[in-house]
Design a protein around this motif. Structure first.
Motif: not given
Ligand SMILES: [Zn+2]
Length: 298
Positions: A85-102
């Motif tokens: 998901v993060r790799e595809v997000a990077r390509r389309v320019g969407i920033t994924i908010p970091e949350r605390g570790p779960s």
């Protein structure tokens, strides 16, 4: 790895150009509304590998690998789901908010069990001798196997081979019970929940298989049997085909509600994708809300 919110995953999926992304790995050629290429998974030379942009999915008609843009990265490059998901997000320019570790999702074994079962059921429909009854039934309803297989349809044979196969994969009884794949009889013995049924996989909004709807083939009651509610499946809160239809619903600004699995299949084969069905119940208030999140026109 932190948990990524569902609505962000949705945004990423919708923004992703699946043809462009998969096209970096194989040479896609347009065939009608789809794209074809030699399969990057089994390595054939014929164009058996299809990318279907209007459904946001890919499927190989030979080795039967299939999925969405995230599964492509997982299967091709060995990424786990959040990384894909993060790799595809990077390509389309969407920033994924970091949350605390779960910690890991405690329901993970249930998703794994249902996915393993879906693969096994699909294989029975494709190639097992017992699956012939299901192949003939589909033919009688004028549904090609080439149409049914990419949608993940499967066959649950009578008898105990399903439980043997699942145990062979190391799946424990308590997980199979909790996932609704196995039922306990009054005398304490266990049986597969689905026996002698054509199975339609039911997906959640992340396109993970979470349950099945099964139509009896031959003698038996009831005619349709669904998975019971489980920690990953709440009948009243999902609609059949919504994971595919939601994009089309937004585009068409309407949703078509039909009664059953075959109705969805037929409407979608006619090229209309904004079609959903309740899961063997009347439409619940929660399901109505779910559709209304995507359109006002039902
Ligand atoms: Zn293949």
């Amino acid at each position: 790895m932190s948990l990524i919110p569902d609505d962000v995953i949705e945004q990423v999926r919708e923004a992703a150009d699946i043809v462009g992304i998969i096209g970096e790995h194989v040479e896609l050629r347009r065939t009608g509304s789809d794209f074809r290429a030699p399969c990057p998974f089994h390595g054939g030379t014929h164009r058996n590998f299809a990318v279907i942009p209007r459904k946001g999915m890919f499927y190989c008609f030979v080795c039967h690998e299939g999925g969405d843009v995230f599964t492509f990265f997982m299967k091709k490059l060995g990424m786990d789901y959040p990384t894909a998901v993060r790799e595809v997000a990077r390509r389309v320019g969407i920033t994924i908010p970091e949350r605390g570790p779960s910690g890991p999702d405690p329901r993970e074994p249930l998703y794994g069990a249902v996915a393993a079962a879906a693969d096994w059921f699909a294989r029975q429909l494709r190639e097992s001798p017992e699956g012939d009854v299901a192949r003939q039934y589909l033919a009688s309803r004028k549904v090609d196997l080439d149409t049914a297989l990419p949608l993940g349809l499967g066959y649950a044979p009578r008898g105990g081979t399903f439980l043997d196969a699942m145990k062979g994969l190391g799946l424990r009884d308590d997980v199979l019970l909790e996932a609704g794949l196995m039922a306990k009889r009054e005398d304490g013995t266990v049986v597969p929940r689905f026996r002698g049924r054509l199975l339609f996989p039911i997906h959640d909004l992340r396109s993970r298989v979470v349950a099945f709807g099964g139509r009896i083939l031959g003698e038996g009651e009831p005619k349709y049997l669904n998975s019971p509610d489980t920690p990953i499946f709440h009948k009243g809160q999902l609609l059949y085909n919504l994971q595919v239809a939601k994009h089309a619903i937004r585009k068409a600004e309407r949703a078509i509600l039909v009664e059953g699995y075959f109705d969805v299949l037929r409407v979608s084969l006619a090229g209309i994708e904004e079609v959903v069905a309740p899961l063997g119940t009347g439409l619940t208030a929660e399901q109505a809300q779910l559709v209304k999140r995507h359109t006002a026109q039902v």
